[in-house]
Write a protein that holds these residues in place. Structure first.
Motif, mmCIF file in Angstrom:
data_model
loop_
_atom_site.group_PDB
_atom_site.id
_atom_site.type_symbol
_atom_site.label_atom_id
_atom_site.label_comp_id
_atom_site.label_asym_id
_atom_site.label_seq_id
_atom_site.Cartn_x
_atom_site.Cartn_y
_atom_site.Cartn_z
ATOM 1 N N LEU A 85 52.356 38.631 47.107
ATOM 2 C CA LEU A 85 52.190 38.545 45.661
ATOM 3 C C LEU A 85 52.762 39.784 44.972
ATOM 4 C CD1 LEU A 85 51.177 37.185 43.133
ATOM 5 C CD2 LEU A 85 48.912 38.172 43.548
ATOM 6 N N VAL A 86 52.535 40.950 45.534
ATOM 7 C CA VAL A 86 53.111 42.166 44.951
ATOM 8 C C VAL A 86 54.635 42.042 44.876
ATOM 9 C CG1 VAL A 86 53.515 44.623 45.357
ATOM 10 C CG2 VAL A 86 51.210 43.687 45.571
ATOM 11 N N ALA A 87 55.244 41.535 45.946
ATOM 12 C CA ALA A 87 56.694 41.322 45.927
ATOM 13 C C ALA A 87 57.076 40.318 44.845
ATOM 14 C CB ALA A 87 57.168 40.844 47.295
ATOM 15 N N GLY A 88 56.246 39.268 44.680
ATOM 16 C CA GLY A 88 56.521 38.277 43.640
ATOM 17 C C GLY A 88 56.409 38.848 42.245
ATOM 18 N N ILE A 89 55.461 39.770 42.051
ATOM 19 C CA ILE A 89 55.326 40.406 40.738
ATOM 20 C C ILE A 89 56.548 41.281 40.446
ATOM 21 C CG2 ILE A 89 53.965 42.035 39.373
ATOM 22 C CD1 ILE A 89 51.486 41.051 40.902
ATOM 23 N N HIS A 90 56.977 42.039 41.448
ATOM 24 C CA HIS A 90 58.187 42.847 41.261
ATOM 25 C C HIS A 90 59.388 41.951 40.943
ATOM 26 C CE1 HIS A 90 56.955 46.958 42.123
ATOM 27 N NE2 HIS A 90 56.184 46.517 43.108
ATOM 28 N N TYR A 102 50.691 41.883 34.989
ATOM 29 C CA TYR A 102 50.087 41.248 36.159
ATOM 30 C C TYR A 102 49.350 42.270 37.032
ATOM 31 C CZ TYR A 102 53.638 38.280 34.222
ATOM 32 O OH TYR A 102 54.419 37.591 33.324
ATOM 33 N N HIS A 103 48.767 43.271 36.393
ATOM 34 C CA HIS A 103 47.882 44.249 37.057
ATOM 35 C C HIS A 103 48.573 44.986 38.200
ATOM 36 C CE1 HIS A 103 45.035 41.765 34.879
ATOM 37 N NE2 HIS A 103 45.085 40.779 35.747
ATOM 38 N N LEU A 134 39.808 39.716 42.667
ATOM 39 C CA LEU A 134 39.879 39.179 41.307
ATOM 40 C C LEU A 134 41.220 39.485 40.653
ATOM 41 C CD1 LEU A 134 36.294 40.045 40.007
ATOM 42 C CD2 LEU A 134 37.188 37.762 40.503
ATOM 43 N N LEU A 135 41.694 40.706 40.824
ATOM 44 C CA LEU A 135 42.962 41.098 40.186
ATOM 45 C C LEU A 135 44.136 40.336 40.787
ATOM 46 C CD1 LEU A 135 42.466 44.949 39.815
ATOM 47 C CD2 LEU A 135 42.430 43.238 37.992
ATOM 48 N N LEU A 136 44.130 40.163 42.104
ATOM 49 C CA LEU A 136 45.211 39.412 42.743
ATOM 50 C C LEU A 136 45.208 37.957 42.288
ATOM 51 C CD1 LEU A 136 44.934 40.868 46.351
ATOM 52 C CD2 LEU A 136 46.929 41.086 44.855
ATOM 53 N N THR A 137 44.029 37.358 42.244
ATOM 54 C CA THR A 137 43.942 35.959 41.802
ATOM 55 C C THR A 137 44.406 35.808 40.364
ATOM 56 O OG1 THR A 137 42.124 35.499 43.324
ATOM 57 C CG2 THR A 137 42.367 34.025 41.442
ATOM 58 N N ASP A 138 43.929 36.682 39.501
ATOM 59 C CA ASP A 138 44.331 36.603 38.102
ATOM 60 C C ASP A 138 45.827 36.843 37.954
ATOM 61 O OD1 ASP A 138 43.413 36.296 35.293
ATOM 62 O OD2 ASP A 138 44.235 38.321 35.093
ATOM 63 N N ALA A 139 46.364 37.764 38.732
ATOM 64 C CA ALA A 139 47.801 38.045 38.661
ATOM 65 C C ALA A 139 48.605 36.801 39.015
ATOM 66 C CB ALA A 139 48.160 39.196 39.594
ATOM 67 N N PHE A 140 48.201 36.091 40.066
ATOM 68 C CA PHE A 140 48.924 34.871 40.440
ATOM 69 C C PHE A 140 48.812 33.817 39.352
ATOM 70 C CE2 PHE A 140 49.432 30.661 42.120
ATOM 71 C CZ PHE A 140 50.489 30.770 43.011
ATOM 72 N N GLU A 184 55.082 33.698 47.533
ATOM 73 C CA GLU A 184 56.346 33.832 46.790
ATOM 74 C C GLU A 184 57.016 32.483 46.594
ATOM 75 O OE1 GLU A 184 58.845 37.598 47.265
ATOM 76 O OE2 GLU A 184 57.792 37.490 49.189
ATOM 77 N N ALA A 185 56.964 31.640 47.619
ATOM 78 C CA ALA A 185 57.575 30.312 47.499
ATOM 79 C C ALA A 185 56.870 29.483 46.435
ATOM 80 C CB ALA A 185 57.540 29.598 48.846
#
Length: 643
Positions: A85-90, A102-103, A134-140, A184-185
């Protein structure tokens, strides 16, 4: 590498005390902690976590309720899904989106803290795990919704914009992605599937690269040139066109001469900027040449957002109108077949943006004049000349009731008629003087906008064609009618002509409705891979730019046990950031007194992430010594005032 530096930084400034549970304490299950946190935050006006506003307030509780509040990310000891997810945010930055939405900074900080605890062989802090989850879920959920339908709701910016609102179970998509390890997919599948979106993303990277290298040099305001001119200014022009990729390397070229090759390059530049292709550097062309690279980059980012507002499924065949380009294009199987020039709405009666199905044609239509046009455009002319309605072939009816009586316009005292008491219905009969021309193409919509012919053919010779009251006037209405009716053997080009010549009103329904997409793009990539730019005729770009720059507020902050100075004072709690400079206090573990902290938020219009710095307990002036530290990190990392 970034994770390594975060870990080392935390080891340096935080020390070994992580706030983890001791062996004697009985850990409360993470599911219980998650449920308590979610239920408590839902009772508040705003759902926050570690100073971050939780935006997925509709989907996030549903997501955790479905899974019995079991943690979604912490269960993965390898943190593979979190890293994905971090890679997807970048990667979202390549979509023109901002990672701070996205936190990202807080997520990377918490992941670094987990790595630190592992390095020190300490048990993880359960509160940290809950907040990270919570932050990861909300970011997605938030990033997924932005990729799927845009970060900004266009209907809040433009009354004349009808948004595409996909019905998608993002919580379900996240659950499946976590199970498959395909974060990411899953995000990538939420992006617009159109080639035009991918092409514009690639263009964004090219223009960012140009901007990073310094952009292109501005040209002198008096640089007006044409083929045959010679001088140093021609070399400047060549350099400008070379930086933007319009002019390639040529053998045996004379840098200071405006030759035929350069003229051809200028023509192509003019075409892709919507200018008349004269091949000369006139004032309009010079203005476009001097638009900075940063402005073009931002223009691309804005139009990537507009791509996210349109349906993912456009249709097997469809009509696409780009109002900013004054053009309609016919598509089949995602490929353009042919197109035509169009006339669109004036700036104060702009053509709206929406998608609708074209269902039928009206040959030799009546024109029932809309009330707005009647009172704003026609009534003032009638007041000046009561014979205007007769001269322009308008019929006048008492009112809009069915069967209303037709009246002689000369019997009305128009001097007493106002916008408020105007009750009449004005109508034009089918024929050559009808403002809708000989064919109208109907796609029912709330804006009462449609495509139609026009008797005023000279407007299509103009380069800028915003003259209508919102509807789309067509350069080739007969050709479009033939194309739309090609599946019906009764209707050929000749039979359509005969029906038109009869001057009889006739409705012809399509066997299958054809989608029409009225759009507004000021930047796009055409089928040849050429990046196009157009003037923002409706001044919509600045409003979108401002909306995309707005950041969610930070309501509260916790300092996560960060030390100001190793071995001195460790922050245990920190809160109180508002929309302006706010003074807060933190309590410290190795310090006798509370220390005043001044927080200067960043961001415009919101209480954004800020920079905190220490002051004496007896003074509000900043302490200018090595104890000063950035307590809260953001991309801008502002320093204290006066530094």
């Amino acid at each position: 590498m970034l994770r390594f530096f975060v870990v080392m930084l935390l080891l340096t400034v935080m020390g070994a005390n992580s706030g983890a549970l001791t062996e004697e304490e009985t850990p409360e299950p993470l599911a219980v902690r998650l449920q308590k946190k979610i239920e408590a935050e839902r009772q508040r006006a705003r759902f926050t976590c570690r100073g971050e506003l939780i935006c997925g307030v509709a989907d996030l509780p549903l997501f955790y309720a479905r899974r019995g509040f079991q943690p979604a990310w912490a269960a993965d000891a390898t943190l593979h899904n979190a890293d994905s997810l971090v890679a997807g945010i970048h990667a979202a930055r390549r979509d023109g989106l901002q990672t701070e939405d996205y936190h990202l900074a807080q997520i990377e900080l918490l992941l670094g803290a987990l790595e630190r605890d592992r390095f020190l062989d300490l048990p993880p802090d359960p509160d940290l795990l809950v907040d990270l989850d919570l932050l990861l879920t909300d970011a997605f959920l938030v990033l997924g919704s932005h990729l799927l339908g845009g970060r900004v709701n266009p209907e809040t910016l433009h009354a004349e914009w009808l948004a595409y609102n996909p019905k998608t179970d993002l919580a379900g998509i996240l659950e499946a992605a976590l199970a498959a390890g395909q974060i990411e997919a899953a995000l990538d599948r939420l992006r617009p599937p159109h080639a035009g979106y991918a092409d514009l993303k690639a263009a964004l990277q090219r223009y960012r690269d140009i901007e990073t290298r310094g952009g292109w040099p501005p040209l002198p305001e008096n640089l007006l040139s044409q083929e045959g001119d010679v001088g140093d200014h021609i070399a400047q022009l060549r350099q400008r066109l070379s930086v933007s990729g319009d002019l390639g390397l040529q053998e045996n070229q004379e840098e200071n001469r405006y030759d035929g090759n350069l003229e051809g390059t200028v023509r192509r530049f003019q075409v892709r900027h919507g200018l008349p292709p004269t091949g000369r550097i006139d004032k309009q062309t010079l203005n476009e040449l001097n638009v900075p690279a940063a402005v073009r980059t931002r223009q691309i980012e804005l139009n990537l957002e507009r791509w996210r507002w349109i349906p993912h499924e456009l249709g097997a065949r469809y009509l696409l109108v780009n109002a900013a380009d004054y053009r309609l294009t016919v598509f089949e199987n995602a490929q353009p077949l042919w197109g035509m020039r169009v006339v669109v709405g004036r700036d104060y009666r702009s053509t709206p943006v929406f998608s609708a199905d074209l269902q039928y044609l009206e040959i030799n239509p009546y024109w029932n004049v809309p009330q707005k046009i009647a009172v704003e455009d026609i009534l003032p002319k009638v007041k000046q000349n009561p014979e205007y309605l007769i001269r322009k072939h308008f019929k006048v009816f008492e009112d809009w009731r069915a069967g209303a009586t037709e009246i002689d316009p000369l019997t009305v005292d128009w001097s007493k008629v106002t916008k408020r008491n105007f009750r009449f219905k004005l109508r034009k009969e089918p024929g050559p003087s009808n403002d809708l021309g000989r064919i109208k193409f109907m796609m029912p919509n709330r804006f009462a906008v449609y495509l139609h012919d026009t008797p005023n053919r000279k407007l299509f010779k103009k380069n800028y064609r915003s003259y209508s009251s919102g509807c789309i006037r067509l350069e080739k209405p007969l050709e479009l009618a033939e194309y739309l009716l090609k599946d019906d053997p009764k209707w050929t080009y000749q039979s359509i002509l005969r029906a038109v010549d009869s001057e009889q009103n006739r409705i012809v329904r399509l066997k299958k409705a054809v989608p029409v997409h009225l759009l507004y793009w000021t930047a796009w990539v055409d089928q040849k891979g050429v990046v196009n730019f157009r003037k923002d005729i409706y001044k919509r770009d600045p409003r979108l730019d401002m909306a995309l720059k707005e950041r969610p507020p930070r309501i509260e902050m916790e300092a996560l046990g960060r030390q100001i100075n190793p071995g001195t004072a460790q922050i245990l709690s920190f809160s109180g950031v508002g929309p302006s400079r706010t003074k807060s206090r933190y309590t410290s573990e190795n310090a006798k007194n509370e220390t005043l902290v001044v927080v200067t938020p960043t961001g415009q219009g919101f209480g954004g992430v800020g920079t905190a710095y220490l002051t004496d307990t007896t003074s509000s002036a900043p302490v200018r010594n090595p104890r000063e530290r950035n307590l809260i990190s953001d991309n801008n990392r502002r320093r204290p005032p006066g530094d």
